[in-house]
Design a protein around this motif. Structure first.
Motif, PDB file in Angstrom:
ATOM      1  N   GLN A   1       0.824  -1.217   0.000  1.00  0.00           N
ATOM      2  CA  GLN A   1       0.000   0.000   0.000  1.00  0.00           C
ATOM      3  C   GLN A   1       0.852   1.258   0.000  1.00  0.00           C
ATOM      4  OE1 GLN A   1      -2.282  -0.723   3.532  1.00  0.00           O
ATOM      5  NE2 GLN A   1      -3.828  -1.895   2.439  1.00  0.00           N
ATOM      6  N   TRP A   2       1.845   1.279   0.845  1.00  0.00           N
ATOM      7  CA  TRP A   2       2.626   2.493   1.007  1.00  0.00           C
ATOM      8  C   TRP A   2       3.761   2.575  -0.027  1.00  0.00           C
ATOM      9  CZ3 TRP A   2       3.090   7.211   2.273  1.00  0.00           C
ATOM     10  CH2 TRP A   2       4.335   7.779   2.539  1.00  0.00           C
ATOM     11  N   GLY A   3       4.521   1.496  -0.102  1.00  0.00           N
ATOM     12  CA  GLY A   3       5.685   1.515  -0.977  1.00  0.00           C
ATOM     13  C   GLY A   3       5.314   1.552  -2.451  1.00  0.00           C
ATOM     14  N   PHE A   4       4.282   0.789  -2.814  1.00  0.00           N
ATOM     15  CA  PHE A   4       3.880   0.743  -4.223  1.00  0.00           C
ATOM     16  C   PHE A   4       3.031   1.959  -4.579  1.00  0.00           C
ATOM     17  CE2 PHE A   4       4.122  -3.921  -5.713  1.00  0.00           C
ATOM     18  CZ  PHE A   4       5.236  -4.139  -4.942  1.00  0.00           C
ATOM     19  N   ALA A   5       2.067   2.250  -3.695  1.00  0.00           N
ATOM     20  CA  ALA A   5       1.024   3.191  -4.112  1.00  0.00           C
ATOM     21  C   ALA A   5       0.973   4.466  -3.286  1.00  0.00           C
ATOM     22  CB  ALA A   5      -0.338   2.502  -4.048  1.00  0.00           C
TER      23      ALA A   5
ATOM     24  N   MET B   1       1.553   1.446 -10.781  1.00  0.00           N
ATOM     25  CA  MET B   1       1.298   1.859  -9.403  1.00  0.00           C
ATOM     26  C   MET B   1       2.309   2.911  -8.957  1.00  0.00           C
ATOM     27  SD  MET B   1      -1.170   0.914  -7.808  1.00  0.00           S
ATOM     28  CE  MET B   1      -2.562  -0.080  -8.149  1.00  0.00           C
ATOM     29  N   ARG B   2       3.579   2.604  -9.247  1.00  0.00           N
ATOM     30  CA  ARG B   2       4.615   3.539  -8.785  1.00  0.00           C
ATOM     31  C   ARG B   2       4.544   4.844  -9.559  1.00  0.00           C
ATOM     32  NH1 ARG B   2      10.057   0.334  -8.526  1.00  0.00           N
ATOM     33  NH2 ARG B   2       9.115  -0.869 -10.196  1.00  0.00           N
ATOM     34  N   ALA B   3       4.130   4.742 -10.828  1.00  0.00           N
ATOM     35  CA  ALA B   3       3.967   5.973 -11.600  1.00  0.00           C
ATOM     36  C   ALA B   3       2.878   6.835 -10.979  1.00  0.00           C
ATOM     37  CB  ALA B   3       3.608   5.633 -13.045  1.00  0.00           C
TER      38      ALA B   3
ATOM     39  N   HIS C   1      -6.002   2.589  -6.693  1.00  0.00           N
ATOM     40  CA  HIS C   1      -5.742   2.693  -5.259  1.00  0.00           C
ATOM     41  C   HIS C   1      -6.595   1.702  -4.493  1.00  0.00           C
ATOM     42  CE1 HIS C   1      -3.766   6.943  -5.048  1.00  0.00           C
ATOM     43  NE2 HIS C   1      -2.941   5.993  -5.417  1.00  0.00           N
ATOM     44  N   LEU C   2      -7.867   1.597  -4.899  1.00  0.00           N
ATOM     45  CA  LEU C   2      -8.765   0.669  -4.216  1.00  0.00           C
ATOM     46  C   LEU C   2      -8.212  -0.755  -4.333  1.00  0.00           C
ATOM     47  CD1 LEU C   2     -11.426   0.446  -2.700  1.00  0.00           C
ATOM     48  CD2 LEU C   2     -12.551   0.009  -4.868  1.00  0.00           C
ATOM     49  N   GLN C   3      -7.761  -1.090  -5.546  1.00  0.00           N
ATOM     50  CA  GLN C   3      -7.195  -2.420  -5.787  1.00  0.00           C
ATOM     51  C   GLN C   3      -6.053  -2.714  -4.812  1.00  0.00           C
ATOM     52  OE1 GLN C   3      -5.599  -2.610  -9.731  1.00  0.00           O
ATOM     53  NE2 GLN C   3      -7.197  -4.056 -10.366  1.00  0.00           N
ATOM     54  N   VAL C   4      -5.096  -1.817  -4.777  1.00  0.00           N
ATOM     55  CA  VAL C   4      -3.895  -2.093  -4.004  1.00  0.00           C
ATOM     56  C   VAL C   4      -4.214  -2.023  -2.508  1.00  0.00           C
ATOM     57  CG1 VAL C   4      -2.909   0.211  -3.784  1.00  0.00           C
ATOM     58  CG2 VAL C   4      -1.410  -1.741  -4.080  1.00  0.00           C
ATOM     59  N   PHE C   5      -5.164  -1.177  -2.144  1.00  0.00           N
ATOM     60  CA  PHE C   5      -5.557  -1.072  -0.739  1.00  0.00           C
ATOM     61  C   PHE C   5      -6.183  -2.385  -0.277  1.00  0.00           C
ATOM     62  CE2 PHE C   5      -8.550   0.419   2.593  1.00  0.00           C
ATOM     63  CZ  PHE C   5      -7.619   0.927   3.460  1.00  0.00           C
TER      64      PHE C   5
ATOM     65  N   LEU D   1      -5.778  -5.369  -1.673  1.00  0.00           N
ATOM     66  CA  LEU D   1      -4.771  -6.436  -1.684  1.00  0.00           C
ATOM     67  C   LEU D   1      -3.884  -6.378  -0.438  1.00  0.00           C
ATOM     68  CD1 LEU D   1      -3.566  -6.616  -5.387  1.00  0.00           C
ATOM     69  CD2 LEU D   1      -4.726  -8.371  -4.057  1.00  0.00           C
ATOM     70  N   GLY D   2      -3.378  -5.204  -0.154  1.00  0.00           N
ATOM     71  CA  GLY D   2      -2.487  -5.054   0.999  1.00  0.00           C
ATOM     72  C   GLY D   2      -3.194  -5.430   2.291  1.00  0.00           C
ATOM     73  N   SER D   3      -4.437  -4.983   2.436  1.00  0.00           N
ATOM     74  CA  SER D   3      -5.182  -5.299   3.650  1.00  0.00           C
ATOM     75  C   SER D   3      -5.444  -6.792   3.743  1.00  0.00           C
ATOM     76  CB  SER D   3      -6.509  -4.547   3.665  1.00  0.00           C
ATOM     77  OG  SER D   3      -6.282  -3.163   3.539  1.00  0.00           O
ATOM     78  N   ALA D   4      -5.696  -7.428   2.601  1.00  0.00           N
ATOM     79  CA  ALA D   4      -5.932  -8.875   2.605  1.00  0.00           C
ATOM     80  C   ALA D   4      -4.700  -9.604   3.137  1.00  0.00           C
ATOM     81  CB  ALA D   4      -6.275  -9.345   1.199  1.00  0.00           C
ATOM     82  N   ILE D   5      -3.521  -9.157   2.705  1.00  0.00           N
ATOM     83  CA  ILE D   5      -2.301  -9.808   3.194  1.00  0.00           C
ATOM     84  C   ILE D   5      -2.192  -9.670   4.710  1.00  0.00           C
ATOM     85  CG2 ILE D   5       0.219  -9.733   3.103  1.00  0.00           C
ATOM     86  CD1 ILE D   5       0.004  -9.034   0.189  1.00  0.00           C
ATOM     87  N   CYS D   6      -2.529  -8.457   5.211  1.00  0.00           N
ATOM     88  CA  CYS D   6      -2.511  -8.267   6.665  1.00  0.00           C
ATOM     89  C   CYS D   6      -3.521  -9.193   7.332  1.00  0.00           C
ATOM     90  CB  CYS D   6      -2.823  -6.820   7.011  1.00  0.00           C
ATOM     91  SG  CYS D   6      -1.520  -5.699   6.541  1.00  0.00           S
ATOM     92  N   GLY D   7      -4.675  -9.400   6.680  1.00  0.00           N
ATOM     93  CA  GLY D   7      -5.680 -10.292   7.236  1.00  0.00           C
ATOM     94  C   GLY D   7      -5.171 -11.718   7.337  1.00  0.00           C
ATOM     95  N   VAL D   8      -4.493 -12.172   6.279  1.00  0.00           N
ATOM     96  CA  VAL D   8      -3.922 -13.521   6.308  1.00  0.00           C
ATOM     97  C   VAL D   8      -2.944 -13.637   7.475  1.00  0.00           C
ATOM     98  CG1 VAL D   8      -2.483 -15.167   5.069  1.00  0.00           C
ATOM     99  CG2 VAL D   8      -4.220 -13.866   3.836  1.00  0.00           C
TER     100      VAL D   8
END
Lengths: 237, 470, 336
Positions: B76-80, B325-327, B346-350, B352-359
């Motif tokens: 979320q932060w580094g990519f987007a 994303m980085r662009a 942004h919604l996509q990456v948000f 995805l990142g949150s899902a990883i935290c959920g796992v």
């Protein structure tokens, strides 16, 4: 030949470490005179003025005020030396009242500022009526008056205006020019960048036509207006 | 007394630091990064030799989980460039999923009120949807306001009318033991607890977090970055409040404990003569051997998950999607002008990142074997993860992983170290002196201080982190 | 039907606590909004700054109590307040010199400043716990009530009592004094005006010769005062616990954003909006309802809209609603 009052002498430079935008460009103004910088879009008009005010990295050449080399001074220090600058945009404190805007203009002064403020109100009577209103609520022309008034509060020796008539109606523009002439009569030198080249040159003691960061024509305003080349290329015939 | 292996590990750390410095100067990036990971390995090994292998494996296992969380935040932060301070909420949702999937259903709870609760929740959702539709379809004015208020207020009381009795019915069932719906682990019976269901819970935890992230993202993304931060901070607190309060869901602050696990139980191993024999051949007593075995098994499982996520994240980073994303992150206006749908990306990456935290959250609850909503604190589960990402290197997946391990190691070890320092500092003071008592007692809080200092030092002297973005 | 008793009950349980809480939030939100307006970042360390300042006040209060100094009926903490503010101010200015100034000179993006404030948050949080511990501290002394429920009943002959705690009265009075002082400073003094000018248009402020470092210095001092006062009032009214103060960050930010970040009037309004919504929505209206409604309609349950634990949800929901319909807040805030 003695130096003019304020001169940016053969300046070359650009923003930060970027490419040079100015090349051997000279801009000068004498006491109580009006000097106008005109030229096509992208000619470096504003850049030249910003260079004189120290907002640019001047790599070659010098800026001298009253013979003193001020090339290395910061814009703030130049304010203290008696230069005042009115940016083209965001040139007022929108959330503050007209009077507070003027007070902020005089921030560096420790003496009584009421006299100067009255002078500004004499110059721009409408501001006196609106002095308790937030400046952001005023019309475009009135905002410009506030901006000029704020700059005058430092009691500057030179007033630098970046396109003061941008975005105001022709009637307001004429009135602003009248006021600027009045300011010059009080002995303040004026250096001004203008889009409306013809009107500006009419009131100018000296005109600079810049093209691609270089001086193309330099003469009195009247002479430039009369010059057929200048007329053809820059004044639309 | 320090033993030889500990000294060797210490030496290893020093040598690796030297290697890092040299490699950095010669721009040998692979060597530098490897040396940093070797430092982590030496630190953990050193802990094993000095304290116990159980502590070392504890650090390793939580380090693996932390690394996964850091990967999610880095996405979320580094990519987007999205500033999410609601990590705790998504982690907790993962934990909730672990309970919902792997716990056994409470007998009679569904019949008593489970379906009614679901019905009430569906009604709530329907009311909200209806309100949104009315808002969009009707003309603005007093009529719309009136209709909306009627729908919302009426819906709310109707919801409470259905919801409240069902909840009381569920919570009345054997409150000391259950008093909640229980999970969906229908495979558990007398013979097996179906521990593999916990592994099923991990992706479900991701889904749950993703769902919550989608709702948050829909409302708060597109607002300014600070507002997103505050919104996520709020949603995390709300998720924790729900988990603490809604006893029917997961027993609230009464906690759910004794969750099944995907690895064997220590007691079973100790009763297994084969295992005891093998332990004896490498010179371990059955108790130690069983605890180590369990931890190693968890470690292997977690490592597999980490590797999968790391590979995926690396692939995403190098893919056109990652570049885009980085662009967007570097120049939103330009990307928008080029026709990129910034908010959708942004919604996509948000999500995805949150899902990883959920796992990661589900994995952590599995490792703990219990869900304790009261233990979720933003400093530990949100801001500590941020320290990991910042220290490790935002925008670099390996950096995030490294940060996860190093910061977790410090988080655990600063406390005993602080205790040690304080006992040295206060050695000269009289026994029972109040200042001494206070200092010894307060040593535990050194870790927060350390994290702050570490973060500020990195931001100042190595603002792009230990392993900067390439 | 008994409107007077209902009104008294409502005042007692919603209006009075809501006003006190609103005043505390408003002071906190003012600090956040000033930092946002002038230093141009969201300061995540603000909750911990409040805890930090309150800690100093508590320590000095204890010292005063130990030395037998008291302020009679009002809490001793009020005597300790100026010292607490001074110490917090010193600490904040020190933090600015050591930490923030470096980034300001580099003109980093606001989000970097937010990251830095996270680091400062950790340090302040750690220091507070290190010095005073993570536990609850009560430090209110002096008279407990301005009006007790029983006195009120005896005075008016009503069935409902109205109690006003001394700390609630002090909270409101102090908050009014602080806010009046702050607005006098911002609107009437040269330095205050220069702060507003700097917040409004940084470049033009520089052109006018306003010294940014001086503006920043004053900002931190004022923030120290606001945070310490807000924290002390909250602690007197309820109790002091570092973690609770950290959690106040959410309603405080919600208040500042709802009011319009960077706008001091907005911060005050936002504080009260959030406080009253929180208290109203989590209050059990059974008592009020029994007075107003005919007996047949009296509610069976507590008539509580949401459990108290969901107070964060209230701040959050308000925040989202306001942001969706008025993205710059109720009063026009600025956007960096």
């Amino acid at each position: 030949m003695t130096d003019p009052f304020l001169i940016g002498d053969q300046m070359s430079g650009g923003y930060g470490s970027g490419p040079d935008i100015l090349h051997d460009c000279t801009i000068a103004v004498d006491e109580g005179e009006i000097a106008v910088i005109v030229g096509p879009n992208g000619a470096g008009k504003s850049t030249a003025m910003k260079a004189v005010f120290g907002m640019l990295n001047v790599r070659q050449g010098a800026v001298r005020l009253f013979g003193e080399d001020i090339t290395s001074l910061s814009p703030q220090d130049r304010v203290a030396k008696g230069m005042a600058f009115v940016p083209q945009t965001s040139n007022i404190f929108t959330s503050m009242t007209v009077e507070e805007n003027l007070e902020m203009g005089a921030f560096l002064r420790r003496d009584d500022i009421t006299g100067t403020m009255d002078q500004v109100y004499d110059l721009f009577p409408i501001l006196h009526d609106k002095r308790r209103q937030p400046a952001g609520e005023l019309s475009g022309g009135q905002r410009q008056q506030v901006a000029v008034g704020r700059a005058l509060m430092t009691q500057p020796k030179v007033l630098m205006l970046d396109e003061p008539t941008a975005g105001v109606s022709p009637i307001v523009m004429d009135e602003l020019f009248d006021r600027i002439i009045e300011v010059a009569r009080t002995g303040i030198s004026i250096l001004m960048v203008e889009q409306n080249a013809r009107q500006a040159l009419e009131i100018a003691d000296k005109g600079y036509v810049l093209v691609q960061g270089r001086n193309r024509y330099t003469d009195t305003g009247k002479a430039l207006l009369a010059d057929p080349d200048v007329r053809k290329s820059f004044l639309g015939g | 007394m320090m033993q030889l292996p500990v000294i060797l590990c210490g030496l290893g750390v020093l040598i690796c630091i030297a290697v890092v410095v040299l490699a950095e100067r010669r721009k040998q990036i692979v060597l530098r990064d490897s040396a940093m990971f070797v430092i982590v390995a030496c630190l953990i090994l050193g802990t094993g030799f000095q304290e116990s292998w159980n502590s070392a494996l504890f650090i390793l296992n939580f380090g693996l989980i932390s690394a996964i969380m850091a990967l999610g935040v880095n996405l979320q932060w580094g990519f987007a460039g999205l500033f999410n301070v609601g990590i705790m909420g998504f982690v907790a949702l993962g934990g909730l999923a672990a309970v919902l999937i792997s716990a056994e259903p409470t007998p009679g709870a569904w019949a008593a009120g489970g379906f009614q609760v679901l019905g009430a929740l569906a009604l709530g959702a329907a009311t909200t949807t209806l309100a949104v539709i009315l808002w969009k379809r009707m003309k603005p004015g007093r009529v719309r306001l009136g209709v909306l208020l009627t729908v919302l207020i009426g819906g709310f009381f109707l919801f409470r009318g259905i919801f409240d009795p069902a909840v009381s019915a569920i919570e009345a069932i054997n409150p000391a033991q259950t008093g909640y719906l229980g999970g969906l682990n229908v495979f558990a019976n007398e013979a097996t607890r179906a521990g593999w269901m916990t592994v099923v819970a991990w992706p479900v935890g991701g889904l749950l977090a993703a769902g919550a992230a989608w709702i948050v993202g829909k409302t708060a993304l597109g607002l300014r970055s600070d507002y997103l931060a505050i919104a996520t901070l709020g949603i995390a607190e709300i998720i924790i409040a729900v988990m603490k309060n809604e006893d029917w869901l997961a027993r609230g602050v009464k906690n759910v404990s004794g969750l099944p696990r995907p690895v064997p139980y220590e007691i079973d191993l100790q009763n297994n003569s084969d295992f005891v024999e093998r332990a004896a051949t490498i010179g371990l007593d059955p108790t130690t051997a069983s605890t180590l075995f369990v931890k190693v098994a968890y470690g292997l499982l977690f490592a597999v998950v980490l590797v999968i996520f790391l590979l995926l994240a690396q692939w995403a980073l190098k893919s056109p999607w990652g570049r885009m994303m980085r662009a967007i992150r570097d120049n939103e206006v330009a990307a928008e002008a080029m026709g990129k749908d910034v908010t959708a990306r942004h919604l996509q990456v948000f999500v995805l990142g949150s899902a990883i935290c959920g796992v990661a959250g589900a994995m952590m609850t599995t490792l703990d074997g219990q869900l304790t909503p009261g233990s979720y604190q933003p400093l530990r589960f949100t801001f500590l993860i941020w320290v990991m990402v910042i220290v490790g290197g935002s925008g670099n997946n390996l950096g995030a992983v490294l940060g996860g391990f190093i910061v977790w190691f410090l988080w655990v070890q600063v406390e005993p170290f602080g205790q040690f320092v304080m006992s040295v500092v206060t050695a000269g003071m009289a026994d029972g002196s109040p200042i001494r008592e206070h200092l010894l007692e307060s040593a535990a809080h050194m870790r927060l201080l350390t994290m702050g200092v570490l973060m500020l030092l990195v931001l100042r002297f190595r603002p792009r982190g230990l392993i900067p973005e390439r | 039907m008994d409107y007077i008793n209902a009104l008294v009950a409502f005042t007692n349980f919603v209006l009075v606590p809501g006003t006190a809480y609103g005043a505390q939030l408003a002071l906190g939100a003012l600090g956040v909004t000033l930092i946002y307006g002038i230093l141009r970042f969201s300061n995540f360390a603000h909750g911990d700054t409040m805890a930090f300042g309150t800690m100093f006040v508590i320590l000095i209060t204890w010292a005063f109590q130990g030395a037998g100094i008291s302020a009679g009926p009002v809490p001793t903490a009020l005597l300790a307040l100026p010292f607490g503010i001074a110490l917090t101010g010193l600490f904040l200015i020190g933090t600015d010199r050591v930490v923030y100034r470096f980034y300001r000179k580099q003109r980093v993006k606001p989000v970097v400043m937010v990251m830095v404030s996270l680091g400062v948050m950790f340090i302040m949080n750690g220091l507070t716990r290190f010095i005073i511990g993570p536990d609850d501290q009560r430090f209110a002394d002096g008279e407990r009530f301005l009006i007790t429920a029983r006195n009120f009943r005896e005075m008016t002959g009503l069935r409902e009592g109205l109690a006003i705690k001394t700390t609630q009265g002090i909270t409101v009075i102090t908050a009014v004094i602080v806010v009046v002082l702050l607005f006098w400073f911002l609107n009437r003094t040269r330095t205050g005006k220069s702060m507003r000018a700097f917040s409004d248009n940084e470049d033009l402020a520089l052109l006018s010769g306003i010294n940014p470092e001086r503006v920043v210095l004053y900002t931190w001092l004022i923030v120290a005062a606001l945070a310490t006062v807000a924290g002390t009032l909250y602690g007197l009214d309820k109790s002091f616990k570092p973690f609770t103060y950290f959690q106040l960050l959410l309603p405080i930010f919600a208040a500042a954003i709802v009011g319009g970040l960077g706008n001091p009037v907005g911060a005050i309004a936002g504080g009260f909006v959030i406080a009253f919504s929180e208290v109203t929505i989590t209050y059990a209206f059974k008592k009020v309802a029994t007075y107003v409604l005919p007996e047949a309609l009296a509610p069976d349950g507590l008539a509580q809209l949401l459990s108290t634990d969901y107070k964060f949800a209230v701040s959050f929901a308000l925040l989202i609603v306001v942001l969706m319909f008025k993205p710059t807040g109720l009063f026009k805030g600025q956007s960096v």
